[in-house]
Design a protein around this motif. Structure first.
Motif, short mmCIF file in Angstrom:
data_model
loop_
_atom_site.label_atom_id
_atom_site.label_comp_id
_atom_site.label_asym_id
_atom_site.label_seq_id
_atom_site.Cartn_x
_atom_site.Cartn_y
_atom_site.Cartn_z
N SER A 49 0.83 -1.21 0.00
CA SER A 49 0.00 0.00 0.00
C SER A 49 0.86 1.26 0.00
CB SER A 49 -0.91 0.01 1.22
OG SER A 49 -1.67 -1.16 1.26
N GLU A 99 0.55 8.40 1.05
CA GLU A 99 -0.28 9.35 1.79
C GLU A 99 -1.49 8.64 2.39
OE1 GLU A 99 -0.81 13.52 0.47
OE2 GLU A 99 -2.90 12.93 0.31
N ALA A 100 -2.10 7.73 1.60
CA ALA A 100 -3.26 7.00 2.12
C ALA A 100 -2.87 6.23 3.38
CB ALA A 100 -3.80 6.05 1.06
N CYS A 101 -1.67 5.68 3.38
CA CYS A 101 -1.23 4.90 4.54
C CYS A 101 -0.95 5.81 5.72
CB CYS A 101 0.02 4.10 4.19
SG CYS A 101 -0.30 2.91 2.89
N ASP A 102 -0.30 6.93 5.46
CA ASP A 102 -0.02 7.89 6.53
C ASP A 102 -1.31 8.33 7.18
OD1 ASP A 102 1.53 9.46 8.16
OD2 ASP A 102 1.57 11.16 6.78
N MET A 103 -2.33 8.59 6.37
CA MET A 103 -3.61 9.04 6.91
C MET A 103 -4.34 7.94 7.66
SD MET A 103 -3.71 12.16 6.31
CE MET A 103 -2.34 13.03 5.58
N ARG A 104 -3.89 6.70 7.50
CA ARG A 104 -4.46 5.59 8.26
C ARG A 104 -3.58 5.28 9.46
NH1 ARG A 104 -9.36 3.85 7.77
NH2 ARG A 104 -9.00 1.62 7.66
N GLY A 105 -2.57 6.11 9.70
CA GLY A 105 -1.72 5.89 10.86
C GLY A 105 -0.68 4.79 10.66
N VAL A 106 -0.40 4.41 9.41
CA VAL A 106 0.63 3.40 9.15
C VAL A 106 1.97 4.12 9.03
CG1 VAL A 106 1.44 1.68 7.51
CG2 VAL A 106 -1.00 1.92 7.96
N TYR A 138 -6.76 16.44 12.68
CA TYR A 138 -6.45 15.06 12.33
C TYR A 138 -4.95 14.75 12.49
CZ TYR A 138 -7.01 10.60 9.91
OH TYR A 138 -7.04 9.26 9.61
N PRO A 178 -1.67 11.39 12.25
CA PRO A 178 -3.03 10.84 12.11
C PRO A 178 -3.26 9.65 13.03
CG PRO A 178 -2.15 11.38 9.95
CD PRO A 178 -1.02 11.57 10.92
N ARG A 179 -2.21 8.88 13.29
CA ARG A 179 -2.34 7.74 14.21
C ARG A 179 -2.92 8.20 15.56
NH1 ARG A 179 -1.91 2.55 13.50
NH2 ARG A 179 -3.91 2.79 14.48
N ILE A 226 -6.62 9.03 15.23
CA ILE A 226 -7.44 7.83 15.13
C ILE A 226 -7.62 7.23 16.52
CG2 ILE A 226 -7.49 5.46 14.25
CD1 ILE A 226 -5.90 6.62 11.78
N GLU A 257 -7.99 9.06 -0.15
CA GLU A 257 -6.75 8.43 0.27
C GLU A 257 -6.94 6.92 0.13
OE1 GLU A 257 -4.36 10.26 0.68
OE2 GLU A 257 -4.95 12.16 1.56
N VAL A 287 -5.93 3.16 -2.07
CA VAL A 287 -4.90 2.47 -2.82
C VAL A 287 -5.60 1.78 -4.00
CG1 VAL A 287 -3.01 0.82 -2.72
CG2 VAL A 287 -3.63 2.12 -0.68
N MET A 298 -5.83 -2.06 -5.08
CA MET A 298 -6.19 -3.06 -4.08
C MET A 298 -7.70 -3.14 -3.90
SD MET A 298 -3.18 -2.94 -1.39
CE MET A 298 -1.52 -3.11 -2.00
N ILE A 313 -6.08 -1.76 6.00
CA ILE A 313 -4.80 -1.05 6.17
C ILE A 313 -4.84 -0.18 7.43
CG2 ILE A 313 -3.23 0.67 5.19
CD1 ILE A 313 -4.35 -0.18 2.42
N PHE A 329 -12.66 2.21 12.18
CA PHE A 329 -11.83 2.43 13.37
C PHE A 329 -12.68 2.66 14.62
CE2 PHE A 329 -8.33 4.07 10.51
CZ PHE A 329 -7.42 3.06 10.82
#
Lengths: 315, 518
Positions: A181, A187-194, B63, B85-86, B89, B101, B103, B106, B114, B167
Motif C-alpha cells: 500500500s 499518503e493514504a497509509c499515513d492518513m491511516r496511521g501506518v 487530524y 493521524p495515528r 485515530i 486516500e 490504494v 487493491m 490497512i 476504526f
C-alpha cells in the motif's frame, strides 16, 4: 551440432541454469520487497559486489563459510541502510542515490580488497574453501531430476524457497499488505496511521541483505575467490528481472530461470564450438524484458509511487 | 455507528471538541489565525469558507497532519496532543479527505484493513462481515472484493467513509465530500449522514457550498482568510447571510448575461472514439458542436470522459475513429501546435500540472507556447522587450496581482495563476475556447472574474466549450447544456428548458429523463 544435443550436455545446461539463476533470484526477490515499498534501489550491482567481498573476507579470515554469509548479509544490509537513510529520511532522488551507492559499493569493495590482500604481499590470489553442493539423500538418486533439483547449493534452495516466502509475505500478511500500500499510495497509509519510514527502512535493508547474499553466492559457492568484476552486471539483470516479472514473485522465478537457461545454453554452445552467435542468446533476456514491459503496459503491477518521495502535508 | 453511539459518556449537545485560539502559519500565509470553535456532541457542524479560508488546514490540525503553532485542542475537556493521524485515530477522530486516500490497485476490503490492528496473518473474514453488514445497513451495493480503482467515484466515497468508521471513531471530518457526487448522490449521502448523527456520531463537514450548509448542518462556523467570522445556528440564517459572512460583502449570486444566438460552427466533434490512457478516461462515440458566439456547457461527474475530450480537441491525443473539425478544418490528426494556431485557446483542469511552469517567471508563463510567434522571437532568439511589454499589458488588463513580471509563478495564489493562463490563452482573440473546470478552487472574486471574461469572449464572437462539475456554473453560463456520461453526450438541452434534477439524472446515466438527443 549433433554433439551438442547429447544427454550429458543438455543435463549440464539444466544443472547450470539453477546455478546461474541463484544470485539473480536472491537479489531480485529482495529487490521486489524493496520496490514494493516504493523505493527503487538501483545500487544492486554495487551492493552485490560489496556482499561478495565482505562474505569472502569473513570466510577467508575465519575459515567459516557460514560466518561468511553473515558477513555478506551485514555488508549488503549496510548498503541497504545507507539507501534507506538517503531515500526514506533525507528523500534524495532515488535514481541519484542508487547510482551513487552503486559506485560506492563497487569502489569500496575493490579498495577494501586491495588494502587487505595486496598490502599483505600475497602472491597468489586468496581463495576460500568454497561451499559444496548439498546433496539431498534419496531424492538426488532420481535420474536427471535428482541431479538438476536435488544436488545444488544451499543458497540455491534458499533462493527458490524465497519465491513462495515472498509471495506469502507480500500477499498474506498485514505487514506485506501495508508495504504494498505504501508503494502505491504512501499518503493514504499515513492518513491511516501506518508508519511509512520504518517500513521502508525494513524493506530496503532486507533488499540489501538479499543482494549481499546473492553476491556471496558468487564468491563462496559458485566460485572461491573475489575479483573486481565478479558480479559482472548481474545486479542490473536482477533489476531487469523484477520488471520482467511484473513485480510478481512467481514471474521473477521464471525470469531468473529463463536468464539462467539462456546463459547456460550459450556457455555450452561456446564450449562445444557450435557456430551460432551466442551474443544473441545473451541479449535475449533484455529483449524479452522490453517485450514484457510493452505487453504488460496496461496490466502493469508497478508500485504506483515507485521513486516518488513522500512528504506529509504536501499536496 | 454502534461504537460511536455507545461510547459517549456525555449527553448530546455538550461540547465534545473545543479548538482554542489555534494559529498555524505557512511561509507567506497565515492559514489559521487564532481560530476558536466548539463542536457539540452528535451535531453536524459545517465549516464554511472560500478556498484559502483555512478550513482544510484546520481539519488537518484536528487530524494530526499539522501541528498548530499556537493554541490548543481539547477533546472532552482534556488537552489533545496530536503528532500524527495515528494519534487522532486513537483519540476517536476520523477524516475523509477531499481527494481520496485510497490504494487503487487493491480491493475494497484490503483498503479497509490497512492500518487497523488486525493480526499479522491476514484474516479478512471479520472485516468482510462488518463491511457487508454496514453496506446492507445503509443500502450500499459494493463488492468487498472489487478493485477500488475500478469503482465509481461515488462508490469510492463510500469506501472512504466506511474505512474511517471501521476504526470506531466518534468524530468524523469530511472535507468537501460532495465535489464528486451527482445531485442524487448528494441527497443519499446527506440522508445517511443525518442518520449517523442521530445514532450519536459527531460530524464536521467542510464545504464552500451554501446550499449544503442549509440542507444539512445544525450549526455552521464561517471562516474568512484564516479567521473565524462567527458560529451560528443554521436555523437562524439564510444563504444570503452566510454568503455575506463568507465573502465580507454583498454577493451577486447571478452572472449577468445577454441572450445570444450561435453562428457558424467553430467546433464539430463527430462520433469520436478514444481508448483510455493512464486514467484519463475514454470516449465511446462522442459528438458535440459549438457555434461561434455561444457557450456550450458540458455537465458530468468527473471521470466520464472530460479529460479525454479535452485531450482530443487540443490534439494531445488523437481519436481512433470519428472526426474533429475546428473552424471548418479537419484537425482529427493535427498536432497541438497546429490546432492552437487555428485560434483555439485551452484552459486545462489542472492549471498547475498542465497549464503552467511553476518555477518559471510570470512573464515566461504569459508567453508559454507562443514563443515562436514573430512578436516574441526572431530566428529562435527571444525578443525580451516585446515579452516584457506584453507581460506588463497582460498583468494590467487581467488584474494579475504579482510583485513583478519576473516573479516566480509558484508564489502566486490560485486565482492569479488562472488569470495568467486566461491572459495567455485569450491574447490572440481565439475563435474557440476550451475551458475545463476554469473556476475550480478559486475564491468568489476570481470566480466572478473568470465567468465574466468567458461571457465577454462569447459576446465578442468566440465559441466556448465549458466543462465543469459545478452545475450552478453550467446553468449560469451556458447557452446550451450537454451532459457527458460514460464517454458519450447523453443529452443536449437549454438551461431554461430543464432542471437541476433532470441534468443530475442524466449525469447518473439514467437514459429516459426525457430530453433531446445530441
Amino acid at each position: 551440432m549433433e554433439d551438442f544435443f547429447t544427454y550429458s550436455v543438455i543435463l549440464g545446461i539444466f544443472v547450470a541454469t539453477f546455478k546461474i539463476a541463484t544470485p539473480l533470484l536472491i537479489a531480485a526477490t529482495g529487490e521486489l520487497v524493496a520496490e514494493s515499498s516504493g523505493i527503487l534501489n538501483l545500487s544492486l550491482e554495487g551492493t552485490m559486489t560489496l556482499g561478495a567481498f565482505t562474505g569472502f573476507l569473513v570466510a577467508n579470515q575465519t575459515g567459516n563459510l557460514w560466518l561468511g554469509l553473515v558477513g555478506a548479509a551485514v555488508g549488503g544490509g549496510a548498503m541497504g541502510l545507507l539507501m534507506a537513510v538517503m531515500t526514506a529520511t533525507v528523500k534524495v532522488n532515488q535514481v541519484v542515490a542508487g547510482l551513487a551507492l552503486n559506485i560506492l559499493g563497487l569502489g569500496g569493495a575493490f579498495f577494501w580488497y586491495r588494502s587487505v590482500y595486496e598490502e599483505s604481499g600475497a602472491v597468489a590470489f586468496p581463495t576460500v574453501d568454497r561451499f559444496q553442493t548439498a546433496t539431498i539423500p534419496l531424492l538426488s538418486d532420481i535420474p536427471a531430476v535428482g541431479e538438476v533439483f536435488f544436488d545444488q547449493h544451499w543458497l540455491t534452495y534458499f533462493g527458490v524457497l524465497m519465491v513462495p516466502a515472498t509471495l506469502i509475505f507480500l500477499n498474506r500478511t498485514k505487514y506485506g499488505l501495508e508495504l504494498r500500500s505504501i508503494g502505491h499510495n504512501p499518503e493514504a497509509c499515513d492518513m491511516r496511521g501506518v508508519g511509512i519510514i520504518s517500513r521502508q527502512y525494513t524493506a530496503v535493508i532486507y533488499g540489501g541483505v538479499m543482494a549481499g547474499l546473492g553476491g556471496a553466492y558468487l564468491s563462496l559457492a559458485g566460485g572461491n575467490q573475489f575479483f573486481d568484476d565478479i558480479v559482472a552486471g548481474r545486479g542490473w539483470i536482477a533489476l531487469a528481472i523484477v520488471i520482467f516479472g511484473n513485480w510478481r514473485a512467481s514471474w521473477i522465478l521464471a525470469g531468473s530461470l529463463l536468464f539462467g537457461f539462456l546463459e547456460a545454453t550459450q556457455l555450452s554452445l561456446q564450449a562445444s564450438g557450435v557456430d551460432l552467435p551466442y551474443q544473441l542468446l545473451l541479449a535475449l533476456p533484455f529483449i524479452l524484458t522490453i517485450v514484457a514491459l510493452v505487453l504488460n503496459r496496461s496490466r502493469s503491477q508497478v508500485p504506483l509511487s515507485l521513486t516518488i518521495p513522500y512528504h506529509r502535508g504536501e499536496r | 455507528m454502534a461504537d460511536a453511539a455507545e461510547s459517549g459518556a456525555a449527553a448530546p449537545g455538550e461540547n465534545i471538541l473545543v479548538v482554542e485560539e489555534v494559529t498555524k502559519a505557512f511561509p507567506g500565509v497565515v492559514a489559521n489565525d487564532s481560530v476558536s470553535i466548539d463542536i457539540r456532541r452528535a451535531e453536524i457542524h459545517c465549516l464554511l469558507g472560500e478556498n484559502g479560508a483555512g478550513k482544510t488546514t484546520l481539519a488537518d490540525i484536528l487530524y494530526g497532519v499539522y501541528q498548530p503553532d499556537e493554541g490548543r485542542v481539547l477533546l472532552e475537556g482534556e488537552p489533545l496532543e496530536l503528532h500524527s493521524p495515528r494519534d487522532a485515530i486513537e483519540a476517536g477522530i476520523g477524516m475523509v479527505h477531499q481527494h481520496f486516500e485510497l490504494v487503487p490497485p487493491m480491493s475494497v476490503i484490503e483498503n479497509v484493513v490497512i492500518g487497523t490492528p488486525a493480526k499479522q496473518w491476514l484474516d479478512l473474514t471479520e472485516a468482510r462481515r462488518r463491511l457487508e453488514e454496514f453496506f446492507a445497513d445503509y443500502d450500499v451495493e459494493i463488492d468487498p472484493d472489487a478493485e477500488v480503482g475500478r469503482l465509481s467515484v461515488g462508490e469510492q466515497q463510500w469506501v472512504e467513509i466506511f474505512k474511517t468508521l471501521y476504526f470506531g471513531v466518534e468524530i468524523l471530518i469530511l472535507d468537501e465530500p460532495t465535489a464528486v457526487l451527482t445531485p442524487q448522490g448528494i441527497d443519499e449521502l446527506f440522508r445517511i449522514l443525518r442518520r449517523m448523527r442521530d445514532e450519536g456520531l459527531t460530524i464536521i463537514l467542510i464545504t464552500h457550498k451554501l446550499k449544503e450548509v442549509m440542507d444539512l448542518s445544525d450549526r455552521v462556523t464561517v471562516l474568512r482568510r484564516g479567521k473565524v467570522v462567527g458560529t451560528v445556528d443554521t436555523a437562524d440564517v439564510d444563504q444570503r447571510d452566510l454568503a455575506r459572512m463568507m465573502v465580507g460583502r454583498e454577493v451577486l449570486m447571478q452572472a449577468d448575461k445577454a441572450a445570444s444566438t450561435a453562428g457558424e460552427p467553430v467546433l464539430e466533434v463527430d462520433e469520436i472514439h478514444l481508448a483510455s490512457d493512464t486514467g484519463r478516461g475514454s470516449l465511446e462515440g462522442l459528438s458535440i458542436t459549438v457555434g461561434s458566439g455561444e457557450i456550450v456547457g458540458v455537465a458530468g461527474v468527473s471521470g466520464n470522459g472530460q479529460n479525454a475530450l479535452f485531450d482530443a480537441i487540443v490534439g494531445v491525443r488523437h481519436p481512433e475513429t470519428g472526426s474533429i473539425r475546428i473552424v471548418g478544418q479537419d484537425t482529427t490528426e493535427s498536432a497541438p501546435h497546429r490546432i492552437a494556431t487555428l485560434g483555439v485557446a485551452s484552459v486545462p483542469a489542472d492549471r498547475i500540472a498542465q497549464g503552467l511552469l511553476m518555477d518559471f517567471s510570470v512573464k515566461e508563463n504569459l508567453v508559454l507556447g507562443n514563443q515562436r510567434e514573430r512578436q516574441f522571437s526572431r530566428s529562435g532568439i527571444l525578443n525580451r522587450g516585446q515579452i516584457d511589454a506584453f507581460a506588463a499589458e497582460s498583468i494590467d488588463s487581467f488584474e494579475i496581482k504579482t510583485p513583478s513580471a519576473s516573479q516566480i509563478t509558484r508564489t502566486l495564489s490560485g486565482g492569479n495563476l488562472q488569470k495568467i493562463i486566461m491572459a495567455r490563452e485569450l491574447s490572440g482573440q481565439p475563435q474557440l475556447i476550451i475551458a475545463h473546470q476554469p473556476t475550480r478552487g478559486l475564491d468568489i472574486a476570481a470566480t466572478e472574474y473568470v465567468r465574466r471574461r468567458l461571457i465577454q469572449e462569447r459576446d465578442r464572437g468566440a465559441g466556448v466549450l465549458l466543462m465543469s462539475e459545478d452545475l450552478d456554473e453550467i446553468f449560469q453560463l451556458s447557452d446550451r447544456i450537454a451532459v457527458i456520461y460514460d464517454g458519450r453526450i447523453v443529452a443536449v438541452t437549454q438551461p431554461d428548458a430543464t432542471t437541476l434534477e433532470q441534468i443530475g439524472m442524466h449525469m447518473a446515466g439514467a437514459s429516459d429523463a426525457g430530453q433531446g438527443s445530441p
